[in-house]
Write a protein that holds these residues in place. Structure first.
Motif, PDB file in Angstrom:
ATOM      1  N   LYS A 116       3.039   4.781  -9.318  1.00  0.00           N
ATOM      2  CA  LYS A 116       1.949   4.308 -10.175  1.00  0.00           C
ATOM      3  C   LYS A 116       2.275   2.902 -10.668  1.00  0.00           C
ATOM      4  N   SER A 117       1.327   2.025 -10.525  1.00  0.00           N
ATOM      5  CA  SER A 117       1.514   0.655 -11.011  1.00  0.00           C
ATOM      6  C   SER A 117       0.958   0.539 -12.417  1.00  0.00           C
ATOM      7  N   SER A 163       2.330   1.619  -3.416  1.00  0.00           N
ATOM      8  CA  SER A 163       1.292   2.030  -4.366  1.00  0.00           C
ATOM      9  C   SER A 163       0.942   3.500  -4.214  1.00  0.00           C
ATOM     10  N   SER A 209       0.828  -1.201   0.000  1.00  0.00           N
ATOM     11  CA  SER A 209       0.000   0.000   0.000  1.00  0.00           C
ATOM     12  C   SER A 209       0.868   1.258   0.000  1.00  0.00           C
ATOM     13  N   LYS A 232      -5.482  -4.313  -4.294  1.00  0.00           N
ATOM     14  CA  LYS A 232      -4.716  -5.319  -5.021  1.00  0.00           C
ATOM     15  C   LYS A 232      -4.535  -6.525  -4.105  1.00  0.00           C
ATOM     16  N   TYR A 285       2.241  -9.372  -5.906  1.00  0.00           N
ATOM     17  CA  TYR A 285       3.314  -8.408  -6.120  1.00  0.00           C
ATOM     18  C   TYR A 285       4.641  -8.818  -5.487  1.00  0.00           C
ATOM     19  N   TYR A 314      -2.059  -8.400  -2.529  1.00  0.00           N
ATOM     20  CA  TYR A 314      -0.637  -8.151  -2.289  1.00  0.00           C
ATOM     21  C   TYR A 314       0.232  -9.357  -2.661  1.00  0.00           C
ATOM     22  N   THR A 347      -5.465   3.630  -1.901  1.00  0.00           N
ATOM     23  CA  THR A 347      -4.782   3.163  -3.110  1.00  0.00           C
ATOM     24  C   THR A 347      -5.639   2.059  -3.722  1.00  0.00           C
ATOM     25  N   ASP A 379       6.409  -4.552 -12.529  1.00  0.00           N
ATOM     26  CA  ASP A 379       6.022  -3.888 -11.293  1.00  0.00           C
ATOM     27  C   ASP A 379       6.506  -4.665 -10.064  1.00  0.00           C
TER      28      ASP A 379
END
Length: 190
Positions: free
Chosen positions: A79-80, A75, A72, A161, A166, A163, A158, A88
Motif C-alpha cells: 500500500k502506498s 503497488s 505496478s 501513478k 517514484y 512511475y 493498481t 514511499d
C-alpha cells in the motif's frame, strides 16, 4: 500460457501487463474455449512445448515499460501513502534492491523478452502489443481473433501513478541495468 485451439492462438501472459484483464476478456468473448494452461507460462518454462506443438498458431503478448511494470508490481504488493511520497520512494527503492539480489530467480526480474525465447523459439514468432496503448491494442487483438468486445475489463488493477515520481536515481539505474534487454529491444525510455 493461454491456449485457444479453435482460434489457433496462444497468449503469453507477462506479469503486470494487463494479462488478467485479457484473459477475462477472452473468456467472456469465447466461453468454454479458453484454456489457461499456466497463467504465466512462456517460452522459457515447461509450457514451451505448446509453442513447439503448435508452430502455426498466432502467438501474442503484451509488454510494458519496465520502470512502470516494476512500480505496478510493487503497488500490487504494498500500500502506498500518497501523503508521504518521499518515504514511499525509499520503500520502493528497497523493494527493487531486494528483488535484484534474488539474482534473477524471480520471474518478475526476467526481462519481458525472455518470455519469448528458448533454443527453438524466438521473439520473431510473437506479435507484441504495448500496454501503454492498451485499449487500442485490445481492439487490434479482437479484430485478429474475430471477436466482438463490448467493454474492456480491468482486473488486478493498481492505482494509476506516474512511475517517474517514484524513482530515485539509484532505483532508476537499477532497473536500467536489470532490464537492459527490454529497454534496448523495445526502445523504452524512462
Amino acid at each position: 500460457m493461454i491456449l485457444i485451439r479453435n482460434r489457433k492462438t496462444i497468449f503469453i501472459h507477462i506479469h503486470r501487463t494487463g494479462g488478467s484483464s485479457m484473459i477475462s476478456l477472452l473468456k467472456k468473448a469465447l466461453p468454454n474455449q479458453v484454456d489457461v494452461i499456466a497463467q504465466h507460462g512462456n517460452a522459457s518454462t515447461m509450457e514451451r512445448k505448446l509453442l513447439e506443438k503448435y508452430p502455426d498458431y498466432f502467438v501474442f503478448s503484451m509488454v510494458r515499460n519496465p520502470w512502470d511494470r516494476l512500480l505496478s508490481w510493487y503497488s500490487l504488493l504494498h500500500k502506498s501513502d500518497p501523503q508521504d511520497l518521499e518515504r514511499d520512494k525509499l520503500r520502493f527503492e528497497e523493494f527493487l534492491i531486494e528483488i535484484a539480489q534474488d539474482n534473477g530467480n524471480d520471474s518478475f526480474l526476467l526481462n519481458q523478452i525472455d518470455y519469448f525465447k528458448n533454443s527453438t523459439h524466438c521473439i520473431d514468432n510473437v506479435t507484441i502489443y504495448r500496454f501503454e496503448n492498451y485499449s487500442e491494442e485490445v481492439k487490434k487483438i479482437a479484430k485478429q481473433l474475430q471477436i466482438n468486445i463490448q467493454e474492456i475489463p480491468r482486473s488486478n488493477e493498481t492505482l494509476t501513478k506516474d512511475y517517474r515520481e517514484y524513482y530515485t536515481e539509484k532505483s532508476k539505474a537499477l532497473v536500467t541495468e536489470k532490464c537492459a534487454s527490454d529497454i534496448d529491444y523495445f526502445g523504452y525510455l524512462f
